[in-house]
Design an enzyme around this catalytic site. Structure first.
Site: not given
Length: 158
Positions: A114, A86-87, A58-59, A89
């Site tokens: 989108f 859990g981060t 997706s980036f 990111h």
């Protein structure tokens, strides 16, 4: 209120004069493939010409959308899946994809549908991917929004 309630009808428009590019990530392929299939269904039903290109995640969707517009696309459908971990990111990628796609659409003056799902878990994606048993078809909805917006922009610009 459940997600999807109040959603507009899709399809029923003539997009045969539109050139659309679907850009899709490669993560969570079952969900992403469902999103692509939904987008293809509505693009086929409206007569739009289109092609599908894949990017790693997706980036990378915004830069691919920008290139699609530079190549003459009238609209882009951006499809991706980002699942919370859990981060931090998740927040970084979600914000980069959303902000980047918004900027590309505004800079080009053309619509980006989108269809980037930001999820807490895989089941939420399966429920939205237009698969058998899914409650929603976010790929179809994103493609329909891109087509309808491209038609409105043509009308506004004469």
């Amino acid at each position: 209120m459940m997600a999807g309630s109040g959603a507009p009808e899709t399809g029923g428009v003539d997009a045969s004069h539109l050139n659309v590019v679907v850009v899709a990530g490669t993560w969570h392929d079952v969900i992403t493939d469902g999103l692509i299939a939904g987008a293809k269904r509505i693009l086929d039903a409206t007569g739009a010409s289109y092609r599908v290109v894949r990017v790693p995640g997706s980036f990378e969707l915004p830069v691919a959308a920008k290139a699609a517009f530079e190549g003459g696309a009238d609209a882009v459908v951006a499809l991706g899946v980002i699942i919370r971990g859990g981060t931090p990111h998740f927040e970084f990628v979600s914000s980069a994809a959303t902000d980047g796609l918004t900027r590309v659409a505004l800079d080009a003056g053309k619509p980006v549908g989108f269809g980037v799902l930001t999820l807490d878990d895989e089941q939420q994606g399966l429920d939205r991917a237009g698969l058998e048993g899914s409650k929603e078809d976010k790929g179809e909805e994103a493609a329909d929004a891109a087509i309808r917006t491209a038609l409105v922009l043509r009308e506004l610009r004469g």
